[in-house]
Structure formats: C-alpha cells, structure tokens
Design an enzyme around this catalytic site. Structure first.
Site, PDB file in Angstrom:
ATOM      1  N   CYS A  76     -28.781 -39.573  25.065  1.00 14.20           N
ATOM      2  CA  CYS A  76     -27.795 -39.475  26.148  1.00 14.20           C
ATOM      3  C   CYS A  76     -27.128 -38.110  26.094  1.00 14.20           C
ATOM      4  O   CYS A  76     -26.774 -37.640  25.004  1.00 14.20           O
ATOM      5  CB  CYS A  76     -26.750 -40.580  25.969  1.00 14.20           C
ATOM      6  N   HIS A 133     -29.734 -47.790  31.464  1.00 12.45           N
ATOM      7  CA  HIS A 133     -28.894 -46.853  30.709  1.00 12.45           C
ATOM      8  C   HIS A 133     -27.844 -46.219  31.631  1.00 12.45           C
ATOM      9  O   HIS A 133     -26.655 -46.178  31.294  1.00 12.45           O
ATOM     10  CB  HIS A 133     -29.802 -45.781  30.073  1.00 12.45           C
ATOM     11  N   GLU A 134     -28.302 -45.743  32.803  1.00 12.23           N
ATOM     12  CA  GLU A 134     -27.380 -45.051  33.712  1.00 12.23           C
ATOM     13  C   GLU A 134     -26.384 -46.025  34.334  1.00 12.23           C
ATOM     14  O   GLU A 134     -25.199 -45.701  34.488  1.00 12.23           O
ATOM     15  CB  GLU A 134     -28.149 -44.300  34.803  1.00 12.23           C
ATOM     16  N   HIS A 137     -23.478 -46.718  32.155  1.00 10.19           N
ATOM     17  CA  HIS A 137     -22.429 -45.694  32.207  1.00 10.19           C
ATOM     18  C   HIS A 137     -21.376 -46.055  33.253  1.00 10.19           C
ATOM     19  O   HIS A 137     -20.185 -45.803  33.058  1.00 10.19           O
ATOM     20  CB  HIS A 137     -23.031 -44.330  32.587  1.00 10.19           C
TER      21      HIS A 137
HETATM   22 NI    NI Z   1     -26.454 -41.459  29.085  1.00 12.53          NI
END
Ligand code: NI
Length: 175
Positions: free
Chosen positions: A99, A141-142, A145
């Site tokens: 990341c 993953h995004e 966030h």
């Molecule tokens: Ni990330």
C-alpha cells in the site's frame, strides 16, 4: 494537474469513513480524479483511494496490468465513484498486498475471490460488473480505504508481514 501528498499509516484521514460523492461530474471531482491519476502514475502501484490523498470521499482509481488480470488483457486506469462490492461466493484467496500509505512493507491478506462491483464512472455512468482474482483483490483493498481500513488490519499470518527488501532477499514459501 498536481501530484498530491499521500497520507501514511497513522494519519487520522486513513481511519475516516468517506462520504458518498454527491455530484460525480462536478469540476471539483474531475480535477480530483486527474490529480489522483497523476499521483498514482508518479508513485507507482495499482490503485489509490481518495482518502489516501486526504479527501474523505468515496472515490478510487485503479488499473491492473495484463499479467495480473487473469484474462491476458490489461484493465486500463479508471475511476470508480461510490463503489459498492458484493461478494459472489464465500471463496477466499490469500495473496500479497502492499500500500502506498504503508511504504516499504507487504503482507498476505485473505480476500473474496469473486465479487460484483457497482458504482459510477468518471462520466457519471453506472458500472455493474463481475471481478475475479487479483482485480477483485485490488478493489477490496481500495474500497477498504474508503471505510478507514488498511490492509495490515486484514493480515492473518503475521509471519508474512515484512519489509519488501527483506522479503525480496528471502522469498518465503508460506503461501
Ligand atoms: Ni492502499
């Protein structure tokens, strides 16, 4: 266009739950997407969420090189506004993640293998597609966030979590 500062783990913006984008085609959002594209191209990597550049809105950009899509064709860089992910099966796959907000490190994370992605394009058009494998991982993953979650919180086997330099020097066979 501008290269934006990327928040690093520990900054409170990365723990915020981002708000929906209310006007996807506004000049401000268009400018934000352009700046995020420039920032990701400068930093390298496959995805970037708006919270990582200190903007708590539900917006991400991503791309996947042909070698990692599973179809042999690349997924060009694009924006997803107000993304919603729905797993299509209980199948989980463990794979490596890094990341830009956690520089120099990587670790293995279990993710759903197949999911449905809905949201809007940068032009405000609806998206409804199925993603599988690495592209599905990138989206999870995004999207994490945007809910204030960084991948280290998802690592299950912490023996895999380490510095890229060391992991490159000492490949492991844990996965
Ligand atoms: Ni990330």
């Amino acid at each position: 266009m501008a290269i934006l500062k990327i928040a690093r783990m520990g900054h409170p913006i990365l723990r915020e739950v981002a708000a929906p984008v209310t006007d996807p085609t506004s000049p401000e959002i268009r400018q934000l997407i352009a700046d995020m594209v420039e920032t990701l191209e400068d930093a390298g990597g496959v995805g970037l969420a708006a919270t990582q550049v200190h903007v708590p809105l539900r917006l991400l950009i991503f791309h996947v090189p042909a070698s990692r899509t599973g179809t042999g064709e690349d997924m060009p860089l694009r924006a997803i506004i107000n993304p919603v992910l729905t797993p299509l099966s209980d199948d989980m796959v463990t794979g490596w993640e890094g990341c830009l907000s956690v520089p120099g490190l990587r670790g293995t994370v279990p993710r759903y293998n197949k999911l449905r992605l809905t949201g809007l394009t940068a032009e405000g058009k609806p998206i409804d597609e199925v993603l599988e494998g690495f592209p599905a991982r990138v989206l999870q993953h995004e999207a994490d966030h945007l809910d204030g979650v960084l991948y280290p919180a998802r690592v299950e086997d912490f023996r895999t979590f380490g510095y890229n330099e060391e992991l490159d020097r000492h490949p492991m066979d844990l996965i």
